[in-house]
Enzyme design. Structure first.
Site, PDB file in Angstrom:
ATOM      1  N   VAL A  79       0.836  -1.200   0.000  1.00 24.69           N
ATOM      2  CA  VAL A  79       0.000   0.000   0.000  1.00 24.69           C
ATOM      3  C   VAL A  79       0.877   1.259   0.000  1.00 24.69           C
ATOM      4  O   VAL A  79       0.555   2.257  -0.647  1.00 24.69           O
ATOM      5  CB  VAL A  79      -0.971   0.004   1.206  1.00 24.69           C
ATOM      6  CG1 VAL A  79      -1.758   1.312   1.272  1.00 24.69           C
ATOM      7  CG2 VAL A  79      -1.926  -1.181   1.123  1.00 24.69           C
ATOM      8  N   CYS A  80       2.001   1.203   0.689  1.00 28.51           N
ATOM      9  CA  CYS A  80       2.867   2.374   0.858  1.00 28.51           C
ATOM     10  C   CYS A  80       3.251   3.042  -0.467  1.00 28.51           C
ATOM     11  O   CYS A  80       3.123   4.267  -0.592  1.00 28.51           O
ATOM     12  CB  CYS A  80       4.114   2.015   1.651  1.00 28.51           C
ATOM     13  SG  CYS A  80       3.747   1.381   3.300  1.00 28.51           S
ATOM     14  N   PRO A  81       3.697   2.298  -1.483  1.00 25.12           N
ATOM     15  CA  PRO A  81       4.081   2.993  -2.712  1.00 25.12           C
ATOM     16  C   PRO A  81       2.907   3.684  -3.404  1.00 25.12           C
ATOM     17  O   PRO A  81       3.087   4.716  -4.042  1.00 25.12           O
ATOM     18  CB  PRO A  81       4.693   1.902  -3.591  1.00 25.12           C
ATOM     19  CG  PRO A  81       4.252   0.613  -3.013  1.00 25.12           C
ATOM     20  CD  PRO A  81       3.987   0.860  -1.556  1.00 25.12           C
TER      21      PRO A  81
ATOM     22  N   LEU B 180       2.542   7.009  -1.429  1.00 25.51           N
ATOM     23  CA  LEU B 180       3.656   7.918  -1.661  1.00 25.51           C
ATOM     24  C   LEU B 180       3.646   8.462  -3.086  1.00 25.51           C
ATOM     25  O   LEU B 180       3.967   9.635  -3.314  1.00 25.51           O
ATOM     26  CB  LEU B 180       4.975   7.219  -1.346  1.00 25.51           C
ATOM     27  CG  LEU B 180       5.147   6.837   0.133  1.00 25.51           C
ATOM     28  CD1 LEU B 180       6.364   5.942   0.312  1.00 25.51           C
ATOM     29  CD2 LEU B 180       5.227   8.048   1.020  1.00 25.51           C
TER      30      LEU B 180
END
Length: 187
Positions: free
Chosen positions: A46-48, A51
């Site tokens: 999920v992080c990318p 970001l």
């Protein structure tokens, strides 16, 4: 415990920023609006997406006088490796703070103790170093940079216009409210 209305605590770290390693501390944040965007870890799922979404809004945020600091408990070296190897992360032009000691993550009370990872926490800090907005979401729920921009515009408006507040779904240029005894129970 809510950190809204509290001042950010001192920190000093290294960041990956536009192809370089640079030192960053709370002194670099002073006098400007800032977003601290915590996420669990580099090289995840999920992080990318979050970001990259934030990277698409970075120029608009800069035009609003807002600097962005993404933070995870990874090192600045890991941030560089991720930036160099991921098309999504390669779009980032904002500061990627390394926090391997967890100092910043604990300062903002988003450390998952025992795991060494940050929760998905977003903090908007005003030019006086005071936290004006905070949001924490669970592991599987990504954030929306467009909504973050809307909230920052509202916070900036309220700061510039004492005595006025922004109602739900307020967008720049829309009507605001001036809280008063006469409004109680009429909205």
């Amino acid at each position: 415990m809510s950190l809204v209305g509290t001042s950010i605590l001192p920190f000093s770290t290294q960041a990956y920023y536009q192809g370089k390693f640079v030192p960053v501390s709370e002194a670099d944040v002073a006098g400007k609006w800032a977003v601290f965007f915590f996420y669990p870890a580099d090289f995840t799922f999920v992080c990318p997406t979050e970001l990259e979404d934030l990277a698409h809004k970075h120029d608009e945020l800069l035009a609003m006088g807002v600097e962005v600091y993404s933070v995870s408990t990874d090192t600045h070296f890991s941030h560089k490796a991720w930036h160099d190897s991921s098309p999504a992360i390669g779009k980032i032009n904002y500061y990627m703070l390394g926090d391997p000691t967890g100092t910043i993550t604990r300062n903002f009370d988003v450390m998952r103790e025992g795991q060494g990872l940050a929760d998905r926490g977003t903090f908007v800090v005003d030019p006086d170093g005071v936290i004006q907005i905070m949001e924490t979401t669970c592991e599987g729920v990504g954030r929306n940079a467009e909504e973050l921009v809307r909230k920052i515009k509202a916070a900036q408006y309220v700061r510039a216009h004492p005595g006025e507040v922004c109602p739900a779904k307020w967008e720049q240029g829309e009507e605001t409210l001036a809280p008063s005894f006469d409004l109680v129970g009429k909205i």
